[in-house]
Scaffold this active site. Structure first.
Site, PDB file in Angstrom:
ATOM      1  N   ASP A  26     -10.018  -3.640 -18.035  1.00 26.55           N
ATOM      2  CA  ASP A  26     -10.307  -4.577 -19.129  1.00 26.55           C
ATOM      3  C   ASP A  26      -8.997  -5.105 -19.706  1.00 26.55           C
ATOM      4  O   ASP A  26      -8.216  -4.348 -20.272  1.00 26.55           O
ATOM      5  CB  ASP A  26     -11.121  -3.852 -20.206  1.00 26.55           C
ATOM      6  CG  ASP A  26     -11.456  -4.734 -21.399  1.00 26.55           C
ATOM      7  OD1 ASP A  26     -11.131  -5.942 -21.380  1.00 26.55           O
ATOM      8  OD2 ASP A  26     -12.028  -4.198 -22.374  1.00 26.55           O
TER       9      ASP A  26
ATOM     10  N   HIS B 272       0.818  -1.217   0.000  1.00 27.00           N
ATOM     11  CA  HIS B 272       0.000   0.000   0.000  1.00 27.00           C
ATOM     12  C   HIS B 272       0.854   1.270   0.000  1.00 27.00           C
ATOM     13  O   HIS B 272       0.384   2.339  -0.428  1.00 27.00           O
ATOM     14  CB  HIS B 272      -0.936  -0.009   1.217  1.00 27.00           C
ATOM     15  CG  HIS B 272      -2.149   0.843   1.061  1.00 27.00           C
ATOM     16  ND1 HIS B 272      -2.236   1.896   0.167  1.00 27.00           N
ATOM     17  CD2 HIS B 272      -3.350   0.825   1.723  1.00 27.00           C
ATOM     18  CE1 HIS B 272      -3.422   2.469   0.269  1.00 27.00           C
ATOM     19  NE2 HIS B 272      -4.113   1.838   1.196  1.00 27.00           N
TER      20      HIS B 272
END
Length: 468
Positions: free
Chosen positions: A391, A167
């Site tokens: 995608d 993170h």
């Protein structure tokens, strides 16, 4: 009805983990993280999962593992810091040594079809240990791969992309920017449409540093001992239960009716949900009425800097922990508008100067963690991060986003607001609340009471309970 993912049992065959390196030579250098990136509260790995349907009309017989592996290698050329390793310098300062060692990649096959995961894909996913193999020794903050990716083919031709990120390197929009870049190259582009920008000095301490705001989010509980190790108060909850709640239009409308009439439409979905959960959670925990309860909201400043503006393509952490505080008795006794005002005021305090003050505080105080007491609750909104748009060439995922609804290593302390569809296909937000078992019963009762608006119309919600 298909079996829910919480009870699904299947076998996974994995190949040996490999390191995927940049496709071309990249610079060897040491790059400092910002003083927002390297605070203690971000020193952990965060998992994400994306479920993709088989789409033979789009990709034919293409192998998603091979396509994504190749695209990842090419994407690591402009994003070469991800192929390096974190090091720690004086004053616990984190930096990336750009070694081009690569990111961990796992190829896997599972003897299960996508439909068997159920008709309502939402976290928590009990099968995440199968979908994201915890490679031994890979989850340390320092000297470990910054990314772990597993692509799992399913029997039906669908596949699952799972990722674990350090993170300290990126927030949710920064990670989506990187994942989208992989997707663009997987679909045939030669370079990302948004070039990555490192420039972490934009959110680094000033010279000289000056703390200009009160930062209640870090409190007084964080100290650095003689070994330069951070210590904090324990969260101190006993056995826990977890319930996932789905909030669609009807549930959000019912909660909004508890706001003052002249302000109902001015509050965001996040403000409504965060305030409701804070109030219900406080009621359920039964603290001393004089106890100070804290709600921490993650407020992103991406796109809001002006002096100087943050460059498009910046993929570091750009949020602050905004804190609302109230005596438990007042929070329980007052209508929802009381909590809403406190949450909105806390969010409004996060300005460009506030962020610079946080960076200076980190450098001056040893990079403390945010408050982690039993009376603190944190909510992070990732509904606009864009996970659902990533995608790789097979279209949008049927679910995309955090793999675990809890934020960080402490159950019950924090939650994600995650965009999701219910089994009827309705768009909404899912949260998985973790509480001590008896407190959970009171939480459900309090939330159901708030959802009964108007009195003769009961607004139910979807929930699935599981033991932690």
């Amino acid at each position: 009805m298909a079996a829910p993912s919480s009870t699904l049992v299947f076998k996974v065959h994995r190949r040996e983990p490999e390191l995927v390196r940049p496709a071309k030579p990249t610079p060897y250098e040491v790059k400092l993280l910002s003083d927002i990136d390297d605070q203690q509260g971000l020193r952990f790995h965060i998992p994400v999962v994306q479920f993709y349907k088989h789409a033979p009309s789009i990709r034919g017989k293409d192998d998603p593992v091979a396509v994504i592996r190749r695209a990842l290698s090419e994407t690591l050329v402009p994003y070469y810091p991800f192929a390096g390793r974190l090091r720690e310098g004086p004053n616990r300062k984190l930096m990336v040594e750009c070694t081009a060692e690569g990111v961990l990649f796992v190829e896997a096959d599972a003897d299960v079809r996508l439909t068997e995961f159920g008709d309502q894909l939402q976290p928590p996913f009990a099968c995440m240990k199968e979908l994201l193999f915890d490679v031994p020794g890979s989850n340390a903050v320092l000297h470990s791969p910054l990314l772990l990716i597993q692509v799992t083919r399913l029997k039906c031709g669908s596949f699952i992309f799972a990722l674990r990120l350090s993170h300290c390197m990126s927030d949710a929009p920064g990670l989506v920017q990187f994942m989208s870049a992989i997707g663009e190259i997987a679909r045939g582009s030669h370079a990302p449409s948004i070039p990555p920008v490192w420039e972490r000095y934009f959110l680094s301490t000033r010279s000289p540093p000056r703390v200009t705001h009160t930062h209640r989010e870090y409190g007084q509980q964080a100290t650095i001992d003689e070994n330069n190790t951070l210590t904090t108060m324990p969260h101190n909850f006993d056995s826990m239960a977890q319930i996932s709640f789905f909030f669609g239009c009807s549930q959000l409308s019912a909660l909004r009716r508890h706001a003052p009439p002249h302000l109902r439409q001015s509050y965001s979905r996040f403000e409504i949900l965060a305030s409701c959960l804070w109030k219900c959670r406080t009621v359920s925990l039964r603290p001393d009425p004089k106890e100070t309860m804290r709600m921490i909201c993650l407020v992103s400043m991406r796109g809001k800097f002006s002096d100087p503006p943050l460059p498009i393509g910046y993929y570091g952490n750009t949020f602050a922990f905004a804190v609302a505080e109230a005596p438990a008795g007042e929070l329980c006794r007052n209508p929802l508008g009381y909590a809403l005002d406190l949450v909105r005021k806390a969010k409004g305090e996060v300005t460009e100067e506030y962020m610079k003050s946080v960076a200076d505080l980190m450098a001056l105080t040893g990079r403390p963690d945010f408050l982690k007491t039993r009376w603190t609750y944190l909510v992070s909104d990732v509904t606009r991060a864009g996970f659902e748009t990533v995608d790789f060439g097979w279209g949008s995922p049927v679910y995309g986003g955090p793999a675990e609804p809890d934020v960080g290593p402490v159950p019950g302390l924090a939650n994600f607001c995650i965009p999701c569809k219910n089994k009827e296909g309705e768009d909404g937000i899912v949260l998985a609340i973790s509480l001590p078992t008896q407190a959970m019963e009171r939480f459900v009762k309090e939330l159901e009471s708030m959802l009964k608006s108007p009195p003769n119309e009961t607004k139910t919600f979807t929930h699935v309970m599981s033991a932690l």
